[in-house]
Design a protein around this motif. Sequence first.
Motif, PDB file in Angstrom:
ATOM      1  N   ILE B 144       0.851  -1.202   0.000  1.00 48.72           N
ATOM      2  CA  ILE B 144       0.000   0.000   0.000  1.00 48.72           C
ATOM      3  C   ILE B 144       0.881   1.245   0.000  1.00 48.72           C
ATOM      4  CG2 ILE B 144      -1.783   1.278   1.261  1.00 48.72           C
ATOM      5  CD1 ILE B 144      -2.625  -1.411   2.509  1.00 48.72           C
ATOM      6  N   LYS B 145       1.933   1.223   0.855  1.00 53.01           N
ATOM      7  CA  LYS B 145       2.794   2.408   0.965  1.00 53.01           C
ATOM      8  C   LYS B 145       3.600   2.635  -0.309  1.00 53.01           C
ATOM      9  CE  LYS B 145       3.248   2.085   5.966  1.00 53.01           C
ATOM     10  NZ  LYS B 145       3.563   0.833   6.651  1.00 53.01           N
ATOM     11  N   CYS B 146       4.126   1.560  -0.869  1.00 51.41           N
ATOM     12  CA  CYS B 146       5.023   1.726  -2.024  1.00 51.41           C
ATOM     13  C   CYS B 146       4.257   2.035  -3.303  1.00 51.41           C
ATOM     14  CB  CYS B 146       5.856   0.465  -2.259  1.00 51.41           C
ATOM     15  SG  CYS B 146       7.009   0.140  -0.938  1.00 51.41           S
ATOM     16  N   SER B 147       3.122   1.374  -3.509  1.00 47.16           N
ATOM     17  CA  SER B 147       2.417   1.491  -4.787  1.00 47.16           C
ATOM     18  C   SER B 147       1.693   2.821  -4.932  1.00 47.16           C
ATOM     19  CB  SER B 147       1.390   0.370  -4.922  1.00 47.16           C
ATOM     20  OG  SER B 147       0.392   0.517  -3.912  1.00 47.16           O
ATOM     21  N   LYS B 148       1.375   3.446  -3.807  1.00 43.32           N
ATOM     22  CA  LYS B 148       0.650   4.733  -3.805  1.00 43.32           C
ATOM     23  C   LYS B 148      -0.595   4.628  -4.695  1.00 43.32           C
ATOM     24  CE  LYS B 148       5.074   6.917  -2.952  1.00 43.32           C
ATOM     25  NZ  LYS B 148       6.292   7.407  -3.549  1.00 43.32           N
ATOM     26  N   GLY B 149      -1.334   3.578  -4.520  1.00 38.31           N
ATOM     27  CA  GLY B 149      -2.617   3.414  -5.215  1.00 38.31           C
ATOM     28  C   GLY B 149      -2.506   2.842  -6.614  1.00 38.31           C
ATOM     29  N   GLN B 150      -1.298   2.536  -7.058  1.00 33.82           N
ATOM     30  CA  GLN B 150      -1.151   2.010  -8.430  1.00 33.82           C
ATOM     31  C   GLN B 150      -0.971   0.486  -8.433  1.00 33.82           C
ATOM     32  OE1 GLN B 150       0.088   4.934 -11.307  1.00 33.82           O
ATOM     33  NE2 GLN B 150       1.483   5.750  -9.759  1.00 33.82           N
ATOM     34  N   LYS B 151      -0.719  -0.064  -9.641  1.00 35.41           N
ATOM     35  CA  LYS B 151      -0.798  -1.526  -9.782  1.00 35.41           C
ATOM     36  C   LYS B 151       0.384  -2.289  -9.191  1.00 35.41           C
ATOM     37  CE  LYS B 151      -1.549  -1.769 -14.288  1.00 35.41           C
ATOM     38  NZ  LYS B 151      -1.900  -2.346 -15.619  1.00 35.41           N
ATOM     39  N   PHE B 152       1.547  -1.628  -9.117  1.00 43.14           N
ATOM     40  CA  PHE B 152       2.763  -2.348  -8.726  1.00 43.14           C
ATOM     41  C   PHE B 152       3.467  -1.659  -7.568  1.00 43.14           C
ATOM     42  CE2 PHE B 152       2.436  -5.156 -12.239  1.00 43.14           C
ATOM     43  CZ  PHE B 152       2.061  -4.432 -13.359  1.00 43.14           C
ATOM     44  N   PHE B 153       4.394  -2.373  -6.923  1.00 44.29           N
ATOM     45  CA  PHE B 153       5.242  -1.772  -5.891  1.00 44.29           C
ATOM     46  C   PHE B 153       5.942  -0.557  -6.487  1.00 44.29           C
ATOM     47  CE2 PHE B 153       5.331  -4.615  -2.211  1.00 44.29           C
ATOM     48  CZ  PHE B 153       4.917  -5.833  -2.717  1.00 44.29           C
ATOM     49  N   GLY B 154       6.320  -0.683  -7.771  1.00 47.57           N
ATOM     50  CA  GLY B 154       7.033   0.394  -8.457  1.00 47.57           C
ATOM     51  C   GLY B 154       6.122   1.492  -8.987  1.00 47.57           C
ATOM     52  N   GLY B 155       4.824   1.422  -8.717  1.00 44.93           N
ATOM     53  CA  GLY B 155       3.886   2.439  -9.224  1.00 44.93           C
ATOM     54  C   GLY B 155       3.100   1.908 -10.408  1.00 44.93           C
ATOM     55  N   ASP B 156       3.108   2.666 -11.523  1.00 39.61           N
ATOM     56  CA  ASP B 156       2.291   2.219 -12.657  1.00 39.61           C
ATOM     57  C   ASP B 156       3.012   1.179 -13.519  1.00 39.61           C
ATOM     58  OD1 ASP B 156       2.739   5.142 -14.876  1.00 39.61           O
ATOM     59  OD2 ASP B 156       4.148   3.865 -13.792  1.00 39.61           O
ATOM     60  N   LYS B 157       4.284   0.943 -13.254  1.00 42.93           N
ATOM     61  CA  LYS B 157       4.971  -0.131 -13.961  1.00 42.93           C
ATOM     62  C   LYS B 157       5.842  -0.938 -13.010  1.00 42.93           C
ATOM     63  CE  LYS B 157       8.195   3.322 -15.806  1.00 42.93           C
ATOM     64  NZ  LYS B 157       9.053   3.338 -14.613  1.00 42.93           N
ATOM     65  N   ILE B 158       6.232  -2.116 -13.480  1.00 40.25           N
ATOM     66  CA  ILE B 158       7.023  -3.035 -12.647  1.00 40.25           C
ATOM     67  C   ILE B 158       8.343  -2.389 -12.301  1.00 40.25           C
ATOM     68  CG2 ILE B 158       8.352  -5.177 -12.799  1.00 40.25           C
ATOM     69  CD1 ILE B 158       5.997  -6.465 -14.054  1.00 40.25           C
ATOM     70  N   GLY B 159       8.703  -2.479 -11.014  1.00 42.35           N
ATOM     71  CA  GLY B 159       9.966  -1.902 -10.569  1.00 42.35           C
ATOM     72  C   GLY B 159      10.783  -2.913  -9.765  1.00 42.35           C
ATOM     73  N   TYR B 160      11.748  -2.413  -9.066  1.00 44.31           N
ATOM     74  CA  TYR B 160      12.738  -3.210  -8.338  1.00 44.31           C
ATOM     75  C   TYR B 160      12.097  -4.195  -7.361  1.00 44.31           C
ATOM     76  CZ  TYR B 160      17.298  -3.771  -5.922  1.00 44.31           C
ATOM     77  OH  TYR B 160      18.478  -4.247  -5.374  1.00 44.31           O
ATOM     78  N   LEU B 161      11.183  -3.702  -6.557  1.00 46.04           N
ATOM     79  CA  LEU B 161      10.558  -4.564  -5.552  1.00 46.04           C
ATOM     80  C   LEU B 161       9.633  -5.589  -6.181  1.00 46.04           C
ATOM     81  CD1 LEU B 161       9.308  -2.787  -2.363  1.00 46.04           C
ATOM     82  CD2 LEU B 161      10.852  -4.688  -2.584  1.00 46.04           C
ATOM     83  N   ASP B 162       8.948  -5.200  -7.248  1.00 44.22           N
ATOM     84  CA  ASP B 162       8.083  -6.151  -7.960  1.00 44.22           C
ATOM     85  C   ASP B 162       8.925  -7.320  -8.435  1.00 44.22           C
ATOM     86  OD1 ASP B 162       7.012  -3.161  -8.900  1.00 44.22           O
ATOM     87  OD2 ASP B 162       5.420  -4.550  -8.331  1.00 44.22           O
ATOM     88  N   ILE B 163      10.093  -7.006  -9.000  1.00 47.10           N
ATOM     89  CA  ILE B 163      10.982  -8.050  -9.504  1.00 47.10           C
ATOM     90  C   ILE B 163      11.492  -8.913  -8.344  1.00 47.10           C
ATOM     91  CG2 ILE B 163      13.170  -8.541 -10.678  1.00 47.10           C
ATOM     92  CD1 ILE B 163      12.812  -5.934 -12.245  1.00 47.10           C
ATOM     93  N   THR B 164      11.929  -8.253  -7.270  1.00 51.91           N
ATOM     94  CA  THR B 164      12.510  -8.983  -6.138  1.00 51.91           C
ATOM     95  C   THR B 164      11.510  -9.975  -5.556  1.00 51.91           C
ATOM     96  OG1 THR B 164      13.811  -7.021  -5.600  1.00 51.91           O
ATOM     97  CG2 THR B 164      13.669  -8.708  -3.903  1.00 51.91           C
TER      98      THR B 164
END
Lengths: 218, 238
Positions: B144-164
């Motif tokens: 919840i904290k990282c995505s800030k309401g978007q689909k992924f940890f990285g926001g609107d696209k896949i990022g570092y945490l999504d991959i990890t």
Amino acid sequence: MAKGDVQLLGAWSSPFTNRVQMALNLKSIDYEFIEVNFYSNKSESLLKANPVHKTIPVLIHDEKPISWTKNGQPILPSDPYDRAIARFWAAYIDEKWFPLLKELGKESGDETKAAIMRKIFEGVGLLEAAFVKCSKGKEFFGGDNVGYVDIVLGCFLGWIKVTESMAGLKLFDETRTPGLAGWAERFVSHNAAKDIVPEPHKLIEFYMMVQAAKASTG
Amino acid sequence: MASDGVKVLGAWASPFALRARIALNIKSVAYDFQEENFLVTKSDLLLKSNPVCKKIPVLIHRDKPICESLIIVQYVDEVWASGPAILPSDPYDRAIARFWATYIDNKWYPCLRAILLPHREEAKKTAALEEFNHELALLDDTFIKCSKGQKFFGGDKIGYLDITFGSFLGWIRVLEKMGNISFIDESKTPNLFKWAQHFSADDAIKDVLPETDKLLENNVHNRRVLECSLLANTIDHM
């Protein structure tokens, strides 16, 4: 950067706190150091700042970001491959090599201790080779300047000296590991590190005090 | 041969090797994938490329080896900087992403391993499951904290945490099937549940995320190989 903007919660004896202090010093950033006695009750500010691990160090920084290009020299190399190598050795030191020294401190059996010592010395051999490769003939892992791996390994120098005096041996020895021996002398005298790396005798006193406290609480 | 000599030494079932592949996919970098049968023998190329740890994954780029999955991901992000960013640009957000990535590898992953290993005592098994669920709840909150309401940890696209974290999805599904239990679930971890659906469907992921059934077969086989090579006298037969 005003002192009030940056606070560091940490402990003088912790190599991990020392790392952050060294990095801030390299960047000439003023900060307020808040000593946390993490063996007794953890302060409220620590628990609030790091609710997940409840450990130090924690850097608290107001809104303004520190732009590394503006403040002092870069800590990580600029080339992506060199950065990857620096990160690799940092991970090796933290996850594989330094834990061996901690294990040595706990073990009591002679055979086990000897086995751990062998692994420690193998690691030192790898680190010597890493130093030769990374430094490219210069004074530090980071080249002319103290960099990421220098800080990661250098913060342990106090505890390395404690291990040496308690085990009666030399880990970074002038004959076997001349690169690291020279590097260690230079690092502890460097401005970023010289008032930060604790003196071995103070660390030994601290270690005895912690052991005594643990023994008395049973 | 892939453009610019990019090669990944890995294993199709390894979540760590998957991280390297996802990062390269995000950047649309073509690469050769060399499967290592690391449970049996390690190839000469692997031993030469990673003499210190002798582990996969290894990324070889312009004949230079890069080891450790998260170091590889950061390297890919930095070299192919013109592609979509994997780490956030803001230093504080980068620090948070790195914090949780370290947490996933050092605290959460050991919980996953504890469940995959056979347990002799029921109490230990129960404790391992409880801890695992607790850690997942923490990650659900972190999302919840990282995505800030978007689909992924990285926001609107896949990022570092999504991959990890996402690299472990295949194995989480295996555990769910083996134990007939739901870990990432609409009621217990609603945020991770939705995230998992978006993640698995993403173009960078869908062709490389291993299928649960294939992993399940693989886990049975690998556990037998591992168990047979143990000298201990307590072997859990499936």
